[in-house]
Design a protein around this motif. Structure first.
Motif, mmCIF file in Angstrom:
data_model
loop_
_atom_site.group_PDB
_atom_site.id
_atom_site.type_symbol
_atom_site.label_atom_id
_atom_site.label_comp_id
_atom_site.label_asym_id
_atom_site.label_seq_id
_atom_site.Cartn_x
_atom_site.Cartn_y
_atom_site.Cartn_z
ATOM 1 N N VAL A 71 0.836 -1.197 -0.202
ATOM 2 C CA VAL A 71 0.110 -0.143 0.107
ATOM 3 C C VAL A 71 0.884 1.204 -0.018
ATOM 4 O O VAL A 71 2.029 0.999 0.024
ATOM 5 C CB VAL A 71 -1.023 -0.113 1.390
ATOM 6 N N GLY A 72 0.498 2.317 -0.120
ATOM 7 C CA GLY A 72 1.333 3.464 -0.084
ATOM 8 C C GLY A 72 0.396 4.806 -0.749
ATOM 9 O O GLY A 72 -1.071 4.971 -0.300
ATOM 10 N N LYS A 73 0.892 5.626 -1.651
ATOM 11 C CA LYS A 73 0.058 6.865 -2.254
ATOM 12 C C LYS A 73 0.882 7.069 -3.631
ATOM 13 O O LYS A 73 2.160 6.739 -3.808
ATOM 14 C CB LYS A 73 0.318 7.881 -1.263
ATOM 15 N N LEU A 74 -0.141 7.661 -4.477
ATOM 16 C CA LEU A 74 0.228 8.232 -5.507
ATOM 17 C C LEU A 74 0.292 9.809 -5.649
ATOM 18 O O LEU A 74 -0.604 10.230 -5.078
ATOM 19 C CB LEU A 74 -0.495 7.592 -6.738
ATOM 20 N N ILE A 75 1.226 10.516 -6.037
ATOM 21 C CA ILE A 75 1.207 11.923 -5.997
ATOM 22 C C ILE A 75 1.143 12.613 -7.430
ATOM 23 O O ILE A 75 1.986 12.145 -8.186
ATOM 24 C CB ILE A 75 2.417 12.351 -5.150
ATOM 25 N N PHE A 76 0.219 13.488 -7.545
ATOM 26 C CA PHE A 76 -0.129 14.101 -8.914
ATOM 27 C C PHE A 76 -0.217 15.638 -8.553
ATOM 28 O O PHE A 76 -1.276 15.856 -7.924
ATOM 29 C CB PHE A 76 -0.998 13.623 -9.616
ATOM 30 N N GLU A 77 0.529 16.596 -9.051
ATOM 31 C CA GLU A 77 0.431 17.843 -8.825
ATOM 32 C C GLU A 77 0.224 18.401 -7.422
ATOM 33 O O GLU A 77 -0.632 19.099 -7.266
ATOM 34 C CB GLU A 77 -0.748 18.459 -10.003
ATOM 35 N N GLY A 78 0.937 17.678 -6.591
ATOM 36 C CA GLY A 78 0.921 18.042 -5.041
ATOM 37 C C GLY A 78 -0.192 17.425 -4.409
ATOM 38 O O GLY A 78 -0.297 17.411 -3.069
ATOM 39 N N LYS A 79 -1.264 16.644 -5.208
ATOM 40 C CA LYS A 79 -2.385 16.110 -4.542
ATOM 41 C C LYS A 79 -1.967 14.416 -4.377
ATOM 42 O O LYS A 79 -1.408 13.928 -5.165
ATOM 43 C CB LYS A 79 -3.543 16.008 -5.430
ATOM 44 N N GLU A 80 -2.459 13.962 -3.124
ATOM 45 C CA GLU A 80 -2.150 12.489 -2.462
ATOM 46 C C GLU A 80 -3.017 11.697 -2.895
ATOM 47 O O GLU A 80 -4.202 11.990 -2.413
ATOM 48 C CB GLU A 80 -1.501 12.463 -1.347
ATOM 49 N N TYR A 81 -3.160 10.861 -3.513
ATOM 50 C CA TYR A 81 -3.946 9.519 -3.833
ATOM 51 C C TYR A 81 -3.729 8.331 -3.109
ATOM 52 O O TYR A 81 -2.504 7.660 -3.424
ATOM 53 C CB TYR A 81 -4.073 9.218 -5.238
ATOM 54 N N GLY B 23 -3.150 9.511 -18.218
ATOM 55 C CA GLY B 23 -1.985 10.213 -18.671
ATOM 56 C C GLY B 23 -1.330 10.988 -17.680
ATOM 57 O O GLY B 23 -0.186 11.569 -18.195
ATOM 58 N N ALA B 24 -1.563 11.078 -16.589
ATOM 59 C CA ALA B 24 -0.824 11.840 -15.438
ATOM 60 C C ALA B 24 0.505 11.242 -15.418
ATOM 61 O O ALA B 24 0.679 10.012 -15.196
ATOM 62 C CB ALA B 24 -1.598 12.098 -14.324
ATOM 63 N N VAL B 25 1.452 12.088 -15.250
ATOM 64 C CA VAL B 25 2.906 11.650 -14.540
ATOM 65 C C VAL B 25 3.090 11.775 -13.114
ATOM 66 O O VAL B 25 2.678 12.671 -12.774
ATOM 67 C CB VAL B 25 3.939 12.592 -15.393
ATOM 68 N N ILE B 26 2.897 10.853 -12.505
ATOM 69 C CA ILE B 26 2.814 10.564 -11.011
ATOM 70 C C ILE B 26 3.996 10.118 -10.583
ATOM 71 O O ILE B 26 4.805 9.556 -11.100
ATOM 72 C CB ILE B 26 1.472 9.650 -10.801
ATOM 73 N N LYS B 27 4.185 10.368 -9.120
ATOM 74 C CA LYS B 27 5.154 9.715 -8.144
ATOM 75 C C LYS B 27 4.467 8.836 -7.366
ATOM 76 O O LYS B 27 3.421 9.172 -6.598
ATOM 77 C CB LYS B 27 5.796 10.854 -7.453
ATOM 78 N N GLY B 28 5.075 7.605 -7.364
ATOM 79 C CA GLY B 28 4.538 6.667 -6.408
ATOM 80 C C GLY B 28 5.148 6.305 -5.388
ATOM 81 O O GLY B 28 6.790 6.449 -5.411
ATOM 82 N N VAL B 29 4.624 6.624 -4.067
ATOM 83 C CA VAL B 29 5.624 6.341 -2.876
ATOM 84 C C VAL B 29 4.910 4.660 -2.295
ATOM 85 O O VAL B 29 3.664 4.894 -1.793
ATOM 86 C CB VAL B 29 5.374 7.452 -1.925
#
Length: 235
Positions: free
Chosen positions: A45-55, A78-84
């Motif tokens: 589990v964790g989070k995805l971050i896109f444009e400062g918003k955490e999912y 199509g979003a470029v996201i950061k996965g954590v």
């Protein structure tokens, strides 16, 4: 098809990816470090971050050949996201997973016992063995701790199926059919164990810490279940 970063490097905690598909069920990324569960291990589990918003990622699973990340709110396609990933949770399971390989290897090599089932959570692991005498299980844990303390480097590599099938004991789970994929991921603890395996592991057995036997249950004739955890917290 999603590139599975955890197959080559279990220590990837954060990564950048593209959301190639986004539905109400979840998001599919072009690459991911989130382990989708399997082989008895729970999913990451964790989070995805896109444009400062955490999912928040609440579940990760394989479905119809894809790795689907279930999120509380739909991620833009199509979003470029950061996965954590939740690293503390993942690392606890990595330590238990490598410990389970040592335990199953001792059981197989010394007592000709196979794992008939099991699961790994961040808190503890449980394994079922086809043994009559439960006293040998405490001895197996003791021996596993001695091996873990040696600081053996854990190797991960890939072999063609035909070559992997020639390795004795490459599949130690009773009733489990060998993987049908043409290339197998091999996890080897030199001098101790070698198995076909798709899950995350620590790089060195010393990272496991102390394996602690919690309890032993009788699950019927010739079947014993052990519960164990890793006692010393690692960083």
């Amino acid at each position: 098809m999603t590139e599975e970063l955890f197959l080559k490097d279990s220590y990837v905690r954060e990564f950048e990816a593209i959301a190639v598909k986004s539905t109400e069920e979840g998001v599919v990324l072009d690459k991911t470090a989130f382990y989708p569960g399997g082989g008895g291990l729970e999913n990451d589990v964790g989070k995805l971050i896109f444009e400062g918003k955490e999912y928040k990622v609440t579940e990760v699973k394989r479905k119809d050949g894809e790795i689907v990340h279930k999120v509380e709110e739909k991620v833009p396609e199509g979003a470029v996201i950061k996965g954590v990933i939740d690293w503390e949770r993942r690392y606890a399971m990595m330590r238990l997973h490598t410990a389970s390989h040592i335990i199953s290897a001792i059981a197989f090599n010394k007592y000709n016992a196979m794992v008939t089932g099991g699961s790994i959570t961040p808190e503890y692991a449980k394994d079922d063995f086809n043994v009559e005498d439960k006293s040998i299980l405490a001895e197996i844990i003791r021996e596993a701790n001695e091996i873990a303390k040696k600081g053996i480097e854990v190797k991960v590599y890939f072999l063609p199926r035909e070559e992997a099938m020639m390795i004795p004991g490459i599949v130690k789970l009773m009733g489990r059919n060998p993987p049908e994929v043409p290339v197998w991921r091999i996890v080897e603890i030199p001098g101790v164990d070698i198995q076909a395996d798709g899950g995350p592991h620590v790089k060195n057995t010393k990272e496991i810490g102390e394996i602690q036997l919690l309890k032993v249950e009788n699950r019927g004739k010739g079947r014993k279940r052990i519960y164990y955890t890793v006692k010393t917290k690692q960083t």
